[in-house]
Design a protein around this motif. Structure first.
Motif: not given
Length: 602
Positions: A442-453
Motif C-alpha cells: 500500500l505504501q509503495l503504491h501511494a508513492m506512485l500516486a503522489n508523485g514519487g514520495r
C-alpha cells in the motif's frame, strides 16, 4: 451539746466558733502536692510538644486527611470524526456487611436479617433472592454480591439507603464499535493489562494523568482548601484521535466479509490510504473478534495480519517495477516488448498465467493482460545490481516507519544471489521471489500516486483535548521517483481499468487506475499447490490522485478465483463509499442516471 445550742437559740444569743490554727506541716504538704502537680503537667506538656509532637501531629493529619488513590483510568480513543472507539466506563462491585444491615428509619442499634436485604436487592440486581442469600450465608462482612454493575444499577442500589452495603467503583474498558476496530485498537484483559493493538503499543499515551490526592477535612468532613496541593484536581480530558473513518471502515468490513465467505477464503484485508500524507482511512480484516468479549476468541485473531504477515505480491508489484525501470531510463515509455507466452531463464521456465502469448505489446498492454513474460523482457534492461538496490531503496527488507502495532520488515534475497542468479531478478520482475506485507505494498503504491514520495503510513493523529479534533496532516514523504515517471505509470494503470482486468471497478465520470494480482502462495520458500492470494490495488482519481485502495484475499477457493473476480468487487464498494464520504467530484460530467449510489452505514 444539742440542748445547750437550743437553749442558746431560745435565748437569742449567737454561737461563737473557735478558730484553731492549721498546722504548718499540713500547709507545707499541700504546697508540695500542688507544686508537684504543676511541675508534672509542665513536664508532660513539654514532653508532648517536644518529644512526641511530631507523632501526634502525624496522627492528627492521618485522621483529618483523606487519600484518594488513582483507579487507573485510560484515555478515550476516537476516529477521525470523533466517533467513540474505546472508552472507560465506571462500573461497581457490590459488597455486603451483614453485621451492619439496617434500613432507613430503623433503630440505629438494630440489625436487619439478611433475608430482608436480599428481598430488596433481588429486584434491583435482577437476581433470585435465594441466590443472594446463598452468597451471604453466615458471613458477617466482606461478601461480594455482584460485580460489573453499571452506573444506573449502582444508583438504584444506593437509593435503597441500606446500611451495610458498599459500592466499590472501578473503570471498565468498553469498545462501542465492537469488532470494527479490534484488529488495530486491541483490548485490555480482565486485569486491565493491554494485550494487543494500539492499547498495547500506545499504552503510555493512553494512561490518563492521575495522582494520589490527599485532602484535609474539617471536623464535619468539609474539605479544607489549604489541604489541596496545586494541580491535585487537574482533569485530564485528552483523547487519542485516529485517522480511521468508522463509516468507511464499516463499508470495507461488510464487503470483505461477504466476499471471503462467498469464496470460502482463509482471510482478507482491505486498506485505504491518503497518498499525500500516509493517513489510513480504513484498515479492515476478517476474521476478527469482539474486544468486549475477547475471551471467546482464539488468540491468533488478536494480531493484524496485513501488517505482520509476509506474502509475495505478484502482479500488483508490476507497476512499481515499471516505474523503477523508467526512472533508470532502461525502457522507453513508448517502447514495446515481445511476449511469446513463455521463455527460459537459466534453465528455468517462465509462463504467463494463461500460458498464451500476446505478441508485440506496449507497456500499458503488459499491465492490462498482466504479462509475466512482458515484464521479464522489460526488466532485463535494468542492471541486476541496480534492480536490487532499488528494492532496498523502497524499503522492502526494512521495518516500515509506522505507528501500526507489530509492523514487520519484508524479505529480500541477498545481493550476491540476486545479482549472480538471473532467475532471481526474472521472477522479481513480476512480483515473486521476495515478500512484503500488504501495508508495505500500500505504501509503495501511494508513492506512485503522489508523485514519487515515500510517505509513512499511520493510523493516529495524536492526543487532542476536549472536543477539538485534529485536521489532516500536510503532504510529506521522501522523494524517490520523478513526477513524470509516476504520472506515466498512473496512465498505464488507468488503462487496466478501462480495458483490462480492472474493468469491474469502473465508475462513470471517475478516472481510476488499478492492477489486479493473483499470486502463488509460498510457505517457507515452497509454493503451496493450489493456494493463491488474490488482490487488487486502485488509485483515484487519476487526474489528481488522493487515495489508494488495496484489497487482499488469502486462499480463495474455486477455479475462477482471481484478483478480478475476488478482490475487485470489494474495492468497488469501498471506492463508491469513499467518493461520497470525501465528496470527490467526477473528473468528467456524466448523466445523473449513470451514477450509482453508494450504500453507507446509518
Amino acid at each position: 451539746m444539742a440542748q445547750s445550742n437550743r437553749a442558746a437559740a431560745r435565748s437569742g444569743k449567737r454561737r461563737v466558733l473557735t478558730i484553731h490554727p492549721v498546722p504548718s506541716r499540713r500547709l507545707v504538704a499541700v504546697f508540695i502536692l500542688l507544686s508537684a502537680s504543676l511541675c508534672g503537667l509542665g513536664i508532660r506538656l513539654a514532653w508532648l510538644q517536644l518529644v512526641e509532637g511530631g507523632k501526634l501531629q502525624a496522627r492528627a493529619r492521618s485522621i483529618q486527611t483523606t487519600s484518594i488513590a488513582p483507579i487507573g483510568e485510560r484515555r478515550t480513543i476516537v476516529d477521525r470524526n470523533g466517533s467513540l472507539v474505546a472508552l472507560d466506563e465506571e462500573r461497581f462491585i457490590l459488597w455486603a456487611h451483614p453485621r451492619y444491615f439496617n434500613f432507613p428509619g430503623d433503630d440505629p442499634q438494630s440489625i436487619r436479617p439478611a433475608a430482608d436485604v436480599a428481598s430488596k436487592l433481588a429486584t434491583v440486581l435482577a437476581q433470585p433472592k435465594a441466590t443472594l442469600l446463598q452468597a451471604i450465608g453466615n458471613r458477617k462482612s466482606g461478601v461480594k454480591l455482584a460485580s460489573d454493575l453499571d452506573p444506573e444499577t449502582a444508583a438504584r442500589v444506593k437509593a435503597l439507603g441500606i446500611s451495610g452495603l458498599d459500592l466499590e467503583a472501578y473503570p471498565h474498558r468498553i469498545y462501542p464499535q465492537g469488532p470494527l476496530f479490534a484488529n488495530v485498537v486491541g483490548f485490555l484483559n480482565l486485569e486491565r493489562v493491554p494485550q494487543a493493538g494500539l492499547e498495547q503499543s500506545r499504552n503510555s499515551d493512553l494512561k490518563r494523568h492521575e495522582t494520589t490526592v490527599r485532602m484535609l477535612r474539617g471536623a464535619d468532613g468539609t474539605p479544607l482548601p489549604q489541604g489541596l496541593a496545586a494541580g491535585s484536581l487537574y482533569g485530564d480530558d485528552l483523547k487519542l484521535q485516529l485517522t480511521l473513518d468508522a463509516r468507511l471502515q464499516q463499508v470495507a468490513q461488510q464487503a470483505l466479509v461477504k466476499q471471503v465467505k462467498q469464496w470460502h477464503a482463509k482471510r482478507g484485508a482491505a486498506m485505504v490510504m491518503d497518498v499525500r500524507n500516509g493517513e489510513i482511512l480504513a484498515l479492515a480484516s476478517t476474521p476478527t473478534y469482539d474486544p468486549n468479549k475477547f475471551w471467546k476468541f482464539k488468540p491468533g485473531l488478536f494480531r493484524e495480519w496485513s501488517v505482520q504477515d509476509l506474502y509475495e505480491p505478484g502482479s500488483t508489484f508490476k507497476p512499481i517495477n515499471l516505474a523503477l525501470a523508467l526512472q533508470e531510463k532502461a525502457i522507453d515509455p513508448n517502447g514495446k516488448v515481445t511476449d511469446n507466452g513463455s521463455l527460459s531463464i537459466g534453465g528455468w521456465p517462465i509462463f504467463n498465467h494463461d500460458r498464451r502469448g500476446n505478441g508485440v505489446i506496449d507497456f500499458p498492454t503488459v499491465l492490462q493482460v498482466s504479462s509475466n513474460v512482458g515484464m521479464v523482457q522489460a526488466m532485463k534492461h535494468v542492471k541486476r545490481d541496480r534492480f536490487w538496490q532499488w528494492l532496498r531503496n523502497f524499503g522492502i527488507d526494512a521495518s516500515p516507519d509506522t505507528d501500526l502495532p507489530g509492523a514487520v520488515a519484508g524479505e529480500l534475497k541477498k545481493k550476491t544471489d540476486f545479482v549472480g542468479q538471473p532467475i532471481e531478478s526474472a521472477v522479481a520482475s513480476f512480483g515473486q521471489g521476495f515478500s512484503l506485507t500488504p501495508l508495505k505494498l500500500l505504501q509503495l503504491h501511494a508513492m506512485l500516486a503522489n508523485g514519487g514520495r515515500l510517505v509513512s503510513p499511520h493510523i493516529t493523529r495524536g492526543l487532542r483535548s476536549g472536543d477539538s479534533l485534529a485536521t489532516s496532516a500536510p503532504s510529506s514523504g521522501i522523494p524517490l521517483l520523478d513526477v513524470g515517471v509516476t504520472q506515466t505509470v498512473m496512465r498505464w494503470m488507468e488503462s487496466v481499468v478501462e480495458k483490462g482486468s480492472g474493468k469491474g471497478v469502473k465508475i462513470p465520470g471517475y478516472r481510476i487506475g488499478g492492477k489486479t494480482g493473483t499470486a502463488q502462495k509460498a510457505e517457507r520458500g515452497v509454493y503451496i499447490a493450489g493456494a493463491r492470494i488474490c488482490s487488487f490495488v486502485a488509485h483515484l482519481p487519476i487526474d489528481d490522485p488522493r487515495y489508494v485502495v488495496l484489497v487482499v484475499v488469502d486462499e480463495p477457493q474455486g477455479g475462477n478465483a482471481y484478483g478480478s473476480t475476488v478482490a475487485v468487487p470489494v474495492a468497488k464498494q469501498i471506492i463508491e463509499a469513499l467518493l461520497v464520504l470525501q465528496n470527490i467530484p467526477p473528473s468528467v460530467a456524466v448523466p445523473t442516471a449513470a451514477v450509482g449510489t453508494a450504500k453507507l452505514p446509518g
